[in-house]
Design an enzyme around this catalytic site. Structure first.
Site: not given
Ligand SMILES: Cc1ncc(COP(=O)(O)O)c(C=O)c1O
Length: 384
Positions: A71, A147, A197, A233, A322
């Site tokens: 992400g 998130n 993930h 790659t 933190c």
């Molecule tokens: C909303 C959101 N964007 C981006 C990310 C980043 O993804 P990655 O951990 O695959 O880099 C996260 C990961 O917690 C996420 O929750």
């Protein structure tokens, strides 16, 4: 000791079917997908199949998918790939740091950024996005699902605004994939990032949807992989896993799996609301993804509650970060208007496909008594 994991927004376990799908690409089918011999052709075909599966999950063509490392890379590529000095970007105050810190970095290079606020439910007002538009606006980047709270943003309306204004629209759908339907045409976005993930594929793989005709400046310079949009790659086992995860995510939306998680999430909320006083659901009243709840347990340090629950076998999380040794309350909850002490007293519970009823019962057997014990120790609570 029994351990229950309710922190699936942080990461999810790889599902056995996904591990089975990727395993041959370590041992038997190990070729470089750019090689022209049999080994390379085999892995190239696997990458293309995975590409189709991811494309089907988000409703686009295979050629519009760029595989990434996750992400963070997808968000960086979408935003930095489009913005040029002198441009203006619109984002929100509740984005993941992958977006916020990319925007902050771009500000130091002469790009202007507007951070639109959210209301008490954690929702962006599309009219704020409209009002923030300038002649120099190149891109709107607003996440699909948060998130920390799981709150789903009005992305379709924002998509319409971006189309009317003829500016690009990127949405970070990392926490939406597999939890709600994704359709890039219905959303009206030009770019959309997902991460393996968070949907039961391994860490370190993701994908960015890039609408045909969107010219992105690549971040990595090297070979002509991914149609010259992302050199390097390919991570074939990871990509195969993401393809399988996309198939399972689509099935889960169709076969009631996601509804099952929503029922478990509701059970957590109802029981905790009944059994624990002075709490509240952050983002209640807004549309939310089915697997996430974020609850503020007033008069408690969230971190202390996470540790106390962990000692009893339950893994959950706070949104606190933190920084320089001090616990900063979550920027998302503060943006929603929570007091810093309430934000620090908030916990996120996030479910995954592996969670069953008895996991939730285990959690509910621990949460009220652990909160009560911590509150007994809290002088603030005794005075309240
Ligand atoms: C909303 C959101 N964007 C981006 C990310 C980043 O993804 P990655 O951990 O695959 O880099 C996260 C990961 O917690 C996420 O929750």
């Amino acid at each position: 000791m029994r351990r229950v994991y309710l922190d699936n927004n942080a990461t999810t376990p790889v599902l056995p079917e996904i591990l089975d799908a990727m395993r041959p690409y370590f041992l038997e089918h190990f070729g470089n997908a750019s090689s022209i011999h049999h080994h390379g052709q085999e892995t190239r075909a696997a990458v293309e199949r995975a590409c189709e599966s991811v494309a089907q999950l988000v409703g686009c063509r295979g050629s519009e998918i760029v595989f990434t490392s996750g992400g963070t890379e997808g968000d960086n590529l979408a935003i930095s790939g489009l913005a040029r000095p002198g441009d203006h970007i619109i984002t929100s105050t509740i984005e993941h740091h992958a977006v916020l810190n990319t925007c902050k970095h771009l500000e130091s290079t002469g790009i202007e950024v507007t951070y639109v606020p959210v209301d008490g439910r954690g929702l962006v007002d599309p009219d704020d996005v409209r009002r923030a538009l300038r002649p120099t606006t190149r891109l709107i980047t607003i996440m699909m699902a948060n998130n920390e709270t799981g709150v789903i943003q009005p992305v379709e309306e924002i998509g319409r605004i971006s189309a009317e204004a003829d500016v690009y629209f990127h949405t970070d759908a990392v926490q939406a994939a597999g939890k709600v339907e994704l359709d890039v045409n219905r959303i009206g976005c030009d770019l959309l990032s997902i991460s393996g993930h968070k949907m039961h594929a391994p860490q370190g793989v993701g994908a960015l949807y890039v609408r045909k005709g969107t010219l992105l400046q690549p971040m990595f310079h090297g070979g002509r992989h991914e149609r010259s949009r992302r050199a390097g790659t390919e991570n074939v086992p990871g990509i195969v896993a993401l393809g399988k995860a996309a198939e399972l995510a689509k099935q889960g939306l169709e076969n009631g799996e996601v509804t099952r998680l929503a029922a478990l999430r509701d059970q957590i909320e109802q029981t905790v609301l009944q059994q624990v006083e002075t709490i509240g659901i952050n983002g209640a009243g807004a549309p939310r993804v089915p697997n996430t709840t974020n609850i503020h347990f007033d008069h408690i340090e969230g971190e202390a509650l996470v540790i106390a629950l962990d000692l009893k076998g339950l893994a959950v999380s706070t949104g606190a970060a933190c920084s320089s040794g001090a616990l900063e309350p979550s920027h998302v909850l503060i943006a929603m208007g929570l007091r810093p002490d309430q934000a620090r007293a908030s916990l996120r519970f996030s479910l995954g496909k592996q969670n069953k009823n008895d996991d939730v019962e285990f959690a509910l057997g621990l949460i009220p008594s652990t909160v009560a014990r911590l509150r007994e120790l809290s002088p603030v609570y005794q005075k309240a």
